[in-house]
Design a protein around this motif. Sequence first.
Motif, PDB file in Angstrom:
ATOM      1  N   GLN A  21      41.766  39.163  46.637  1.00 48.70           N
ATOM      2  CA  GLN A  21      42.647  38.669  45.577  1.00 48.70           C
ATOM      3  C   GLN A  21      41.958  38.732  44.204  1.00 48.70           C
ATOM      4  OE1 GLN A  21      45.987  37.999  46.039  1.00 48.70           O
ATOM      5  NE2 GLN A  21      45.393  38.914  47.983  1.00 48.70           N
ATOM      6  N   LYS A  55      39.542  40.861  43.363  1.00 45.47           N
ATOM      7  CA  LYS A  55      39.484  42.284  42.994  1.00 45.47           C
ATOM      8  C   LYS A  55      40.840  42.780  42.502  1.00 45.47           C
ATOM      9  CE  LYS A  55      35.616  43.958  45.729  1.00 45.47           C
ATOM     10  NZ  LYS A  55      35.191  44.981  46.699  1.00 45.47           N
ATOM     11  N   LEU A  56      41.903  42.321  43.145  1.00 46.38           N
ATOM     12  CA  LEU A  56      43.248  42.687  42.708  1.00 46.38           C
ATOM     13  C   LEU A  56      43.506  42.177  41.291  1.00 46.38           C
ATOM     14  CD1 LEU A  56      46.011  43.904  43.628  1.00 46.38           C
ATOM     15  CD2 LEU A  56      46.632  41.575  44.288  1.00 46.38           C
ATOM     16  N   SER A  57      43.077  40.949  41.021  1.00 45.14           N
ATOM     17  CA  SER A  57      43.246  40.381  39.686  1.00 45.14           C
ATOM     18  C   SER A  57      42.437  41.150  38.648  1.00 45.14           C
ATOM     19  CB  SER A  57      42.830  38.908  39.687  1.00 45.14           C
ATOM     20  OG  SER A  57      43.002  38.347  38.410  1.00 45.14           O
ATOM     21  N   ASN A  67      41.432  44.252  38.808  1.00 45.52           N
ATOM     22  CA  ASN A  67      41.957  45.607  38.681  1.00 45.52           C
ATOM     23  C   ASN A  67      43.317  45.657  37.981  1.00 45.52           C
ATOM     24  OD1 ASN A  67      41.320  48.392  39.403  1.00 45.52           O
ATOM     25  ND2 ASN A  67      43.222  48.297  40.585  1.00 45.52           N
ATOM     26  N   ASN A  68      44.198  44.703  38.312  1.00 45.60           N
ATOM     27  CA  ASN A  68      45.580  44.765  37.839  1.00 45.60           C
ATOM     28  C   ASN A  68      45.954  43.682  36.839  1.00 45.60           C
ATOM     29  OD1 ASN A  68      45.881  46.896  39.616  1.00 45.60           O
ATOM     30  ND2 ASN A  68      46.731  45.632  41.228  1.00 45.60           N
ATOM     31  N   GLY A  69      45.011  42.807  36.507  1.00 45.66           N
ATOM     32  CA  GLY A  69      45.326  41.743  35.560  1.00 45.66           C
ATOM     33  C   GLY A  69      46.276  40.707  36.116  1.00 45.66           C
ATOM     34  N   VAL A  70      46.154  40.369  37.387  1.00 44.18           N
ATOM     35  CA  VAL A  70      47.076  39.440  38.044  1.00 44.18           C
ATOM     36  C   VAL A  70      46.890  38.007  37.546  1.00 44.18           C
ATOM     37  CG1 VAL A  70      47.796  38.464  40.254  1.00 44.18           C
ATOM     38  CG2 VAL A  70      47.239  40.894  40.089  1.00 44.18           C
ATOM     39  N   GLN A 104      43.327  42.186  32.560  1.00 45.06           N
ATOM     40  CA  GLN A 104      42.622  43.225  33.320  1.00 45.06           C
ATOM     41  C   GLN A 104      41.184  43.364  32.825  1.00 45.06           C
ATOM     42  OE1 GLN A 104      44.406  47.079  32.949  1.00 45.06           O
ATOM     43  NE2 GLN A 104      43.598  47.765  34.914  1.00 45.06           N
ATOM     44  N   ARG A 147      34.542  45.035  39.262  1.00 51.38           N
ATOM     45  CA  ARG A 147      35.418  44.858  40.432  1.00 51.38           C
ATOM     46  C   ARG A 147      34.681  45.190  41.724  1.00 51.38           C
ATOM     47  NH1 ARG A 147      38.968  49.202  40.011  1.00 51.38           N
ATOM     48  NH2 ARG A 147      37.252  50.282  41.006  1.00 51.38           N
ATOM     49  N   HIS A 200      38.868  35.594  36.184  1.00 57.87           N
ATOM     50  CA  HIS A 200      39.510  36.034  37.430  1.00 57.87           C
ATOM     51  C   HIS A 200      39.120  35.161  38.612  1.00 57.87           C
ATOM     52  CE1 HIS A 200      41.291  39.616  35.715  1.00 57.87           C
ATOM     53  NE2 HIS A 200      40.161  39.779  35.034  1.00 57.87           N
ATOM     54  N   THR A 232      42.038  32.794  40.112  1.00 58.64           N
ATOM     55  CA  THR A 232      42.464  33.181  41.460  1.00 58.64           C
ATOM     56  C   THR A 232      42.282  32.012  42.422  1.00 58.64           C
ATOM     57  OG1 THR A 232      41.929  35.492  41.012  1.00 58.64           O
ATOM     58  CG2 THR A 232      42.152  34.860  43.323  1.00 58.64           C
TER      59      THR A 232
END
Length: 128
Positions: free
Chosen positions: A46, A48-50, A52-55, A59, A67, A105, A109
């Motif tokens: 989660q 890494k997703l944040s 990478n994608n700015g969740v 970003q 990452r 992040h 997260t």
Amino acid sequence: MFMNQKIQFIIKGIPELKAMLKRKDELAMQKAREALMKTGQYMMDQIKLSINNGVNAAQAVKTGKFRDSTKWIVKDFTAIIYNDVPYAHTIEYRGWSPNNPARPHFRNTLFVEKDNITKYFKNKIKEI
């Protein structure tokens, strides 16, 4: 006539009870390890997703090193998700400048996922 008779209680099943409790304890430890392994991996994914994608924060990918350097381990019944690149602290807490602020992040997260992780652990405990 009854004064010299011995009174005794025999409680059977103590060895079996001890064995059952030991099995429960071993099962609890196994379930805790499983939960730590699964949630450690989940949280790392989660984060890494944040990144990478700015969740959960802006970003934070230029080269992918930040990452890709996010890792996790389980140590002493603690899942540790970490990043050891020299600038990880700057990205997470300080930022580079007013135009390039911190991108938390890890913290964001955890905030977003803490209820999911707590629920997962509670469900694992119910399996015991």
